[in-house]
Design a protein around this motif. Structure first.
Motif, PDB file in Angstrom:
ATOM      1  N   LYS A  88      40.279 104.464  38.791  1.00 38.08           N
ATOM      2  CA  LYS A  88      40.686 103.310  39.588  1.00 38.08           C
ATOM      3  C   LYS A  88      42.002 103.513  40.335  1.00 38.08           C
ATOM      4  CE  LYS A  88      38.165 100.116  36.645  1.00 38.08           C
ATOM      5  NZ  LYS A  88      37.070  99.949  37.602  1.00 38.08           N
ATOM      6  N   VAL A  89      42.824 104.461  39.912  1.00 38.23           N
ATOM      7  CA  VAL A  89      44.037 104.787  40.667  1.00 38.23           C
ATOM      8  C   VAL A  89      43.782 105.981  41.566  1.00 38.23           C
ATOM      9  CG1 VAL A  89      46.458 105.501  40.492  1.00 38.23           C
ATOM     10  CG2 VAL A  89      45.533 103.809  38.898  1.00 38.23           C
ATOM     11  N   TRP A  90      43.260 107.088  40.999  1.00 43.65           N
ATOM     12  CA  TRP A  90      42.869 108.267  41.755  1.00 43.65           C
ATOM     13  C   TRP A  90      41.422 108.621  41.414  1.00 43.65           C
ATOM     14  CZ3 TRP A  90      46.099 109.459  45.472  1.00 43.65           C
ATOM     15  CH2 TRP A  90      47.458 109.202  45.320  1.00 43.65           C
ATOM     16  N   ALA A  91      40.696 109.128  42.405  1.00 48.18           N
ATOM     17  CA  ALA A  91      39.272 109.402  42.227  1.00 48.18           C
ATOM     18  C   ALA A  91      39.001 110.431  41.136  1.00 48.18           C
ATOM     19  CB  ALA A  91      38.655 109.871  43.549  1.00 48.18           C
ATOM     20  N   LYS A  92      39.981 111.310  40.842  1.00 52.79           N
ATOM     21  CA  LYS A  92      39.816 112.324  39.796  1.00 52.79           C
ATOM     22  C   LYS A  92      40.486 111.914  38.485  1.00 52.79           C
ATOM     23  CE  LYS A  92      39.695 116.190  43.102  1.00 52.79           C
ATOM     24  NZ  LYS A  92      40.351 117.483  43.483  1.00 52.79           N
ATOM     25  N   GLY A  93      40.840 110.701  38.358  1.00 50.56           N
ATOM     26  CA  GLY A  93      41.576 110.240  37.182  1.00 50.56           C
ATOM     27  C   GLY A  93      43.059 110.330  37.415  1.00 50.56           C
ATOM     28  N   GLY A  94      43.574 111.556  37.574  1.00 48.35           N
ATOM     29  CA  GLY A  94      44.886 111.809  38.153  1.00 48.35           C
ATOM     30  C   GLY A  94      44.659 112.317  39.560  1.00 48.35           C
ATOM     31  N   GLN A  95      45.686 112.498  40.343  1.00 45.54           N
ATOM     32  CA  GLN A  95      45.483 112.986  41.709  1.00 45.54           C
ATOM     33  C   GLN A  95      44.762 114.319  41.702  1.00 45.54           C
ATOM     34  OE1 GLN A  95      48.896 114.257  43.941  1.00 45.54           O
ATOM     35  NE2 GLN A  95      47.940 113.864  45.907  1.00 45.54           N
ATOM     36  N   ASN A  96      45.088 115.187  40.738  1.00 44.94           N
ATOM     37  CA  ASN A  96      44.513 116.521  40.675  1.00 44.94           C
ATOM     38  C   ASN A  96      43.379 116.650  39.661  1.00 44.94           C
ATOM     39  OD1 ASN A  96      46.561 117.801  42.505  1.00 44.94           O
ATOM     40  ND2 ASN A  96      47.915 117.071  40.891  1.00 44.94           N
ATOM     41  N   GLY A  97      43.246 115.706  38.785  1.00 47.69           N
ATOM     42  CA  GLY A  97      42.206 115.764  37.781  1.00 47.69           C
ATOM     43  C   GLY A  97      42.575 114.953  36.559  1.00 47.69           C
ATOM     44  N   PRO A  98      41.662 114.865  35.599  1.00 45.33           N
ATOM     45  CA  PRO A  98      41.957 114.059  34.417  1.00 45.33           C
ATOM     46  C   PRO A  98      42.890 114.732  33.424  1.00 45.33           C
ATOM     47  CG  PRO A  98      39.779 115.017  34.245  1.00 45.33           C
ATOM     48  CD  PRO A  98      40.276 115.354  35.622  1.00 45.33           C
ATOM     49  N   VAL A  99      42.739 116.085  33.260  1.00 49.89           N
ATOM     50  CA  VAL A  99      43.464 116.773  32.190  1.00 49.89           C
ATOM     51  C   VAL A  99      43.961 118.123  32.672  1.00 49.89           C
ATOM     52  CG1 VAL A  99      43.361 117.596  29.802  1.00 49.89           C
ATOM     53  CG2 VAL A  99      41.911 115.696  30.525  1.00 49.89           C
ATOM     54  N   ALA A 100      45.110 118.540  32.214  1.00 50.21           N
ATOM     55  CA  ALA A 100      45.653 119.879  32.462  1.00 50.21           C
ATOM     56  C   ALA A 100      46.298 120.376  31.184  1.00 50.21           C
ATOM     57  CB  ALA A 100      46.675 119.852  33.592  1.00 50.21           C
ATOM     58  N   TYR A 101      46.393 121.725  31.074  1.00 50.33           N
ATOM     59  CA  TYR A 101      47.109 122.347  29.956  1.00 50.33           C
ATOM     60  C   TYR A 101      46.521 121.953  28.596  1.00 50.33           C
ATOM     61  CZ  TYR A 101      50.646 124.312  33.030  1.00 50.33           C
ATOM     62  OH  TYR A 101      51.298 125.048  33.976  1.00 50.33           O
ATOM     63  N   TRP A 102      45.233 122.230  28.450  1.00 48.11           N
ATOM     64  CA  TRP A 102      44.569 121.970  27.179  1.00 48.11           C
ATOM     65  C   TRP A 102      44.184 123.291  26.530  1.00 48.11           C
ATOM     66  CZ3 TRP A 102      43.716 118.855  23.348  1.00 48.11           C
ATOM     67  CH2 TRP A 102      42.598 119.021  22.510  1.00 48.11           C
ATOM     68  N   ASP A 103      44.573 123.514  25.296  1.00 49.94           N
ATOM     69  CA  ASP A 103      44.225 124.710  24.538  1.00 49.94           C
ATOM     70  C   ASP A 103      42.899 124.485  23.810  1.00 49.94           C
ATOM     71  OD1 ASP A 103      46.268 126.586  24.999  1.00 49.94           O
ATOM     72  OD2 ASP A 103      47.626 125.572  23.589  1.00 49.94           O
ATOM     73  N   LYS A 104      41.810 124.983  24.405  1.00 51.50           N
ATOM     74  CA  LYS A 104      40.511 124.789  23.763  1.00 51.50           C
ATOM     75  C   LYS A 104      40.431 125.498  22.418  1.00 51.50           C
ATOM     76  CE  LYS A 104      37.673 124.018  27.882  1.00 51.50           C
ATOM     77  NZ  LYS A 104      36.455 124.430  28.629  1.00 51.50           N
ATOM     78  N   GLY A 105      41.086 126.677  22.311  1.00 50.31           N
ATOM     79  CA  GLY A 105      40.971 127.459  21.090  1.00 50.31           C
ATOM     80  C   GLY A 105      42.046 127.194  20.080  1.00 50.31           C
ATOM     81  N   GLY A 106      42.876 126.212  20.296  1.00 50.28           N
ATOM     82  CA  GLY A 106      43.960 125.951  19.355  1.00 50.28           C
ATOM     83  C   GLY A 106      43.442 125.466  18.015  1.00 50.28           C
ATOM     84  N   SER A 107      44.017 125.951  16.942  1.00 49.06           N
ATOM     85  CA  SER A 107      43.592 125.581  15.606  1.00 49.06           C
ATOM     86  C   SER A 107      43.702 124.075  15.385  1.00 49.06           C
ATOM     87  CB  SER A 107      44.453 126.312  14.569  1.00 49.06           C
ATOM     88  OG  SER A 107      44.143 125.886  13.266  1.00 49.06           O
ATOM     89  N   GLY A 108      42.587 123.472  15.010  1.00 45.84           N
ATOM     90  CA  GLY A 108      42.575 122.041  14.736  1.00 45.84           C
ATOM     91  C   GLY A 108      42.528 121.175  15.962  1.00 45.84           C
TER      92      GLY A 108
END
Length: 551
Positions: free
Chosen positions: A513-533
């Motif tokens: 509702k603010v930006w079409a991608k959630g944020g201007q650039n996207g919903p999420v950045a800098y996520w460690d998929k392989g991080g323990s837990g």
């Protein structure tokens, strides 16, 4: 608390469209900026005077106090007053703690309700008759926001009395009003979750606790009538206190004038951050506005956070707490709350934060601060860097409405729940985040961000931002929040200092509702998929479709 879990392998179900709604927020207005300096020689009639300003407001509200500009040569005690059109005294206050010169301010013991369109007079009494003034300032009315000043007025009087006379030169005597009102604004409504399910309701029911330089240009005057003194031109001399915000590599291109800013609270981080370029010509999918309200008490909004209705507030200036276990309850504070003690509680309190680094701060070495059922906001003209800044240990923030600031909350540990953090104001050089963590919690501690409405109506930096500025991020839960806006709605904790661990992002709703991608650039950045837990589960768009892991 109701949450909706959607398996990413299942076909998502669209939710009903939500509609714009309205919500209220406390705003404060005055006729002249307190950061403006009135320079010039002063005039003294050497007789006691009552000097004032006639004004109206375009909406109902409350007068919280009075301000006046004091020349350096002025001495003695000053009393501020508010009068109605029938010359009836509505409130008065004696100024205390005055500075040698400049704007002086005093709050009435209780705010005075006033009616839109009616004429009122705000004034102050000087026994020495010293003042500064501007000739011709009221050749036509002066309007600022909901306030309109019609004329400057005066009387020669030994004691405080209604100022009934006006100078033919239409002089401004620099007497100002502190006016507060509640304003409704249209916003996106984040009421419904996927499949029309309810968003999280507050987990605890609020409990109300009682408890320049110029030359003299005199004109002929009648006896006892101010001559108009000096013509003055207010000159801005705004400054910004050092900011504790860590330096990041975001590039900004908005147009506001940059105040001087030097990070001091922590060393500049070396962790690289995404380089974003703001595009002033690009607009959000809806106009950024304040307070998204959800009918029915679903997501936190302007109606179910902040000070509960019916709570009588006591006026106060800045508060410093040094006694453990102190409870601040039912206060209306103008300035800051400085907590240098353990296990302090702030509840049912409205804080009009002064320009500077913070509204509320918990100092280093202190722990156990709880802020609940309260509202923290800046004036929208000068920067308030943080709504709540935690330099210490455990922090709990619950059902708090934070808005009109640069950053909402900065903390490395604690619990933030059922709160409404939204509508930042951009100042040149800012990195705006509604909830920010700059390293992981200390060993044995955790940070839980749960059941909040977090909306950054700007195109940088984030709604929730987990940054490795000073260490690897660990042990953070981001659960069942409504997130929208910023460069990315969520910065997930990855960085150059190491792999994040035990970061759980579950059952959140990301809004377009603010930006079409959630944020201007996207919903999420800098996520460690392989991080323990690390866990990514049940995160969806506001139309019910799943948000893939890491966006």
């Amino acid at each position: 608390m109701t949450v909706v879990v959607i398996n990413r392998d299942e076909a998502p179900v669209a939710a009903p469209k939500s509609t714009p709604v309205a919500a209220e927020v406390t705003l404060e207005s005055s006729l002249w900026k307190s950061q403006k300096v009135v320079k010039g020689k002063t005039q003294s009639e050497k007789t006691p005077l009552e000097l004032g300003t006639r004004f109206t407001a375009s909406r109902n509200g409350e007068v919280a106090g009075v301000r006046f500009y004091k020349p350096a040569s002025e001495r003695g005690t000053h009393r501020g007053s508010l009068w109605d059109s029938d010359k009836k005294l509505l409130a008065h206050v004696t100024f205390t703690g005055e500075t040698r010169s400049g704007w002086q301010e005093a709050l009435f013991s209780s705010p005075v309700p006033i009616v839109a369109g009616r004429v009122y007079t705000v004034s102050y009494h000087t026994g020495n008759g010293g003042y500064v003034a501007q000739r011709g300032a009221f050749a036509k009315p002066v309007s600022v926001g909901p306030l309109t000043a019609e004329e400057g007025v005066f009387s020669a009087t030994e004691k405080a009395a209604f100022p009934s006379r006006r100078h033919r030169a239409r002089i401004n005597y620099y007497v100002d009003v502190i006016f507060r009102h509640r304003e409704r604004r249209s916003l996106p409504d984040p009421t419904n979750g996927p499949e029309g399910g309810s968003a999280p309701s507050p987990s605890v029911v609020p409990t109300v606790s009682t408890g320049p330089e110029t030359s003299l240009t005199p004109t002929p005057t009648a006896p006892g009538q101010p001559s108009g003194g000096v013509e003055v031109t207010p000159t801005p001399t705004e400054s910004t206190a050092p900011s504790p915000t860590p330096t990041r590599t975001t590039t900004h291109t908005p147009t506001p004038k940059p105040p001087t800013e030097t990070p001091t609270a922590k060393p500049s981080p070396t962790t690289p951050k995404p380089s974003l370029t703001l595009d002033p010509t690009r607009q959000p999918t809806v106009a950024p506005t304040s307070q998204p309200t959800a009918p029915g008490g679903s997501w936190p909004n302007g109606s179910n956070t902040g000070v509960p209705s019916g709570v009588k507030l006591t006026q106060s200036k800045s508060i410093t707490v040094t006694k453990d276990g102190t409870v601040i309850d039912g206060m209306e504070v103008q300035g800051e709350i400085n907590v240098d003690a353990d296990n302090v509680t702030i509840r049912n309190t409205r804080l009009a934060a002064a320009p500077g680094d913070w509204g509320i701060i918990q100092r280093q070495g202190r722990s156990g601060l709880t802020v609940e059922n309260s509202e923290v906001f800046g004036n929208g003209k000068q920067r308030t860097q943080f709504g709540i800044l935690n330099q210490g240990g455990d922090l709990t923030v619950r059902r708090v409405d934070i808005h009109t600031i640069s950053n909402g909350i900065l903390t490395e540990q604690g619990l933030i729940e059922d709160s409404y953090i939204h509508d930042p104001v951009y100042y040149s050089g800012d990195h705006t985040d509604m909830i920010m963590c700059t390293s992981g919690p200390p060993s044995g501690a955790k940070l839980v961000i749960r059941g909040n409405t977090v909306i950054n109506t700007l195109d940088q930096t984030g709604a929730i931002a987990l940054f490795q500025d000073f260490g690897v991020v660990r042990n953070v839960t981001v659960e069942a929040n409504f997130l929208a806006g910023g460069g990315y709605a969520l910065y997930g904790g990855a960085g150059a200092k190491g792999t994040s661990s035990n970061i759980k992002v579950v059952n959140n709703v990301f809004s377009r509702k603010v930006w079409a991608k959630g944020g201007q650039n996207g919903p999420v950045a800098y996520w460690d998929k392989g991080g323990s837990g690390n866990e990514w589960k049940g995160n969806v768009w506001d139309d019910g479709k799943a948000v893939p892991e890491g966006g």
